[in-house]
Design a protein around this motif. Structure first.
Motif, PDB file in Angstrom:
ATOM      1  N   ASP A   1       1.114  -0.955   0.427  1.00 17.74           N
ATOM      2  CA  ASP A   1      -0.036   0.175  -0.228  1.00 17.74           C
ATOM      3  C   ASP A   1       0.925   1.330   0.350  1.00 17.74           C
ATOM      4  OD1 ASP A   1      -2.413  -1.079   0.022  1.00 17.74           O
ATOM      5  OD2 ASP A   1      -2.490  -1.524   2.078  1.00 17.74           O
ATOM      6  N   LEU A   2       0.653   2.507  -0.384  1.00 17.88           N
ATOM      7  CA  LEU A   2       0.979   3.585  -0.933  1.00 17.88           C
ATOM      8  C   LEU A   2       0.613   5.054   0.101  1.00 17.88           C
ATOM      9  CD1 LEU A   2       3.883   4.686  -1.443  1.00 17.88           C
ATOM     10  CD2 LEU A   2       2.328   5.835  -3.518  1.00 17.88           C
ATOM     11  N   ALA A   3       0.615   5.155   0.984  1.00 19.08           N
ATOM     12  CA  ALA A   3       0.774   6.369   1.703  1.00 19.08           C
ATOM     13  C   ALA A   3       1.281   7.917   1.141  1.00 19.08           C
ATOM     14  CB  ALA A   3       0.747   6.366   3.340  1.00 19.08           C
ATOM     15  N   LEU A   4       1.301   8.240   0.489  1.00 20.69           N
ATOM     16  CA  LEU A   4       0.990   9.543  -0.232  1.00 20.69           C
ATOM     17  C   LEU A   4       1.211  10.550   0.865  1.00 20.69           C
ATOM     18  CD1 LEU A   4       0.910   9.730  -4.092  1.00 20.69           C
ATOM     19  CD2 LEU A   4       3.257   9.385  -3.006  1.00 20.69           C
ATOM     20  N   VAL A   5       2.207  11.172   1.355  1.00 23.51           N
ATOM     21  CA  VAL A   5       1.870  12.742   2.579  1.00 23.51           C
ATOM     22  C   VAL A   5       2.643  14.206   1.473  1.00 23.51           C
ATOM     23  CG1 VAL A   5       1.498  10.879   4.299  1.00 23.51           C
ATOM     24  CG2 VAL A   5       4.133  11.598   3.307  1.00 23.51           C
ATOM     25  N   PRO A   6       2.461  14.920   1.576  1.00 28.28           N
ATOM     26  CA  PRO A   6       3.174  16.141   1.618  1.00 28.28           C
ATOM     27  C   PRO A   6       4.168  16.986   2.579  1.00 28.28           C
ATOM     28  CG  PRO A   6       1.288  17.092   2.282  1.00 28.28           C
ATOM     29  CD  PRO A   6       1.459  15.557   2.728  1.00 28.28           C
ATOM     30  N   ASN A   7       4.249  16.673   3.717  1.00 27.24           N
ATOM     31  CA  ASN A   7       5.216  16.919   4.510  1.00 27.24           C
ATOM     32  C   ASN A   7       6.164  16.158   5.505  1.00 27.24           C
ATOM     33  OD1 ASN A   7       3.681  17.415   6.573  1.00 27.24           O
ATOM     34  ND2 ASN A   7       2.424  19.014   5.184  1.00 27.24           N
ATOM     35  N   VAL A   8       7.586  16.602   6.272  1.00 27.68           N
ATOM     36  CA  VAL A   8       7.568  15.701   6.639  1.00 27.68           C
ATOM     37  C   VAL A   8       6.925  15.410   8.564  1.00 27.68           C
ATOM     38  CG1 VAL A   8       9.299  15.407   8.676  1.00 27.68           C
ATOM     39  CG2 VAL A   8      10.165  16.176   7.072  1.00 27.68           C
ATOM     40  N   ALA A   9       5.821  16.460   8.508  1.00 28.54           N
ATOM     41  CA  ALA A   9       4.900  16.216   9.865  1.00 28.54           C
ATOM     42  C   ALA A   9       4.127  14.809   9.169  1.00 28.54           C
ATOM     43  CB  ALA A   9       3.982  17.944   9.890  1.00 28.54           C
ATOM     44  N   ALA A  10       3.946  14.839   8.032  1.00 32.06           N
ATOM     45  CA  ALA A  10       2.977  14.216   8.048  1.00 32.06           C
ATOM     46  C   ALA A  10       3.039  12.725   7.883  1.00 32.06           C
ATOM     47  CB  ALA A  10       1.901  14.125   6.524  1.00 32.06           C
ATOM     48  N   VAL A  11       4.609  12.095   6.659  1.00 31.03           N
ATOM     49  CA  VAL A  11       5.448  11.254   7.449  1.00 31.03           C
ATOM     50  C   VAL A  11       5.479  10.524   8.773  1.00 31.03           C
ATOM     51  CG1 VAL A  11       7.824  10.341   7.336  1.00 31.03           C
ATOM     52  CG2 VAL A  11       7.207  12.011   6.044  1.00 31.03           C
ATOM     53  N   ASP A  12       5.604  11.632  10.238  1.00 31.72           N
ATOM     54  CA  ASP A  12       5.439  11.476  11.253  1.00 31.72           C
ATOM     55  C   ASP A  12       4.373  10.805  11.598  1.00 31.72           C
ATOM     56  OD1 ASP A  12       6.227  10.959  14.475  1.00 31.72           O
ATOM     57  OD2 ASP A  12       5.293  13.109  14.045  1.00 31.72           O
ATOM     58  N   ALA A  13       2.752  11.548  11.507  1.00 34.90           N
ATOM     59  CA  ALA A  13       1.554  10.818  11.393  1.00 34.90           C
ATOM     60  C   ALA A  13       1.871   9.511  11.242  1.00 34.90           C
ATOM     61  CB  ALA A  13       0.845  11.735  10.883  1.00 34.90           C
ATOM     62  N   ALA A  14       1.778   9.356   9.932  1.00 33.77           N
ATOM     63  CA  ALA A  14       1.496   7.784   9.301  1.00 33.77           C
ATOM     64  C   ALA A  14       2.461   6.925   9.813  1.00 33.77           C
ATOM     65  CB  ALA A  14       1.979   8.116   7.826  1.00 33.77           C
ATOM     66  N   LEU A  15       3.136   7.412  10.662  1.00 35.70           N
ATOM     67  CA  LEU A  15       4.479   6.818  11.486  1.00 35.70           C
ATOM     68  C   LEU A  15       3.788   6.019  12.781  1.00 35.70           C
ATOM     69  CD1 LEU A  15       7.534   7.271   9.841  1.00 35.70           C
ATOM     70  CD2 LEU A  15       6.529   5.104   9.527  1.00 35.70           C
TER      71      LEU A  15
END
Length: 136
Positions: free
Chosen positions: A37-51
């Motif tokens: 599955d792929l989660a495309l995120v727009p910024n570093v904060a969204a990377v953190d939220a996804a993890l």
């Protein structure tokens, strides 16, 4: 009670910091073809939220270093990588952008490649660096 009931399976996930819609579609198709599955995120904060939401399912984080309209918060990314050392990270960007490559290296990215290398070898790079995720 039947203990042999099927359990829900969890598809391994790739989290990709990328804001290019057209490339995002290509990356999504690649991930699906490789079983992710792929989660495309727009910024570093969204990377953190996804993890934070599902680190156990994340096989790889991909960082597109070709951010033109906003710089990457490298110190925040370093903290995220430090908090999730088991999750491999793959960055790609211009081979001439020395400052971004140096900053990315300082965050602890597992591997950094040029745009050309990433686009030519994306399937191999994903398969090489993605960690195995146990599905239940």
């Amino acid at each position: 009670m039947d203990t042999n009931l099927p359990t829900e399976t969890q598809t391994p996930r790739i989290v990709a910091l990328n804001r290019d819609v057209f490339f995002g579609v290509k990356l999504s198709n690649l991930a699906k073809a490789l079983g992710y599955d792929l989660a495309l995120v727009p910024n570093v904060a969204a990377v953190d939220a996804a993890l934070t939401e599902s680190a156990e399912a994340v096989a790889l984080v991909i960082i597109d270093m070709n951010v033109l309209d906003e710089s990457i918060d490298w110190s925040a990314l370093a903290a995220i990588i430090g908090a999730n050392p088991a999750i491999p990270t793959l960055g790609f960007g211009s081979h001439t952008d020395v400052d971004s490559r140096r900053a990315a290296k300082g965050t602890g990215l597992t591997r950094i490649v040029s745009n050309g290398d990433f686009h030519r070898n994306a399937p191999d790079l994903v398969q090489r660096y993605a960690r195995a995720i146990e599905t239940t």
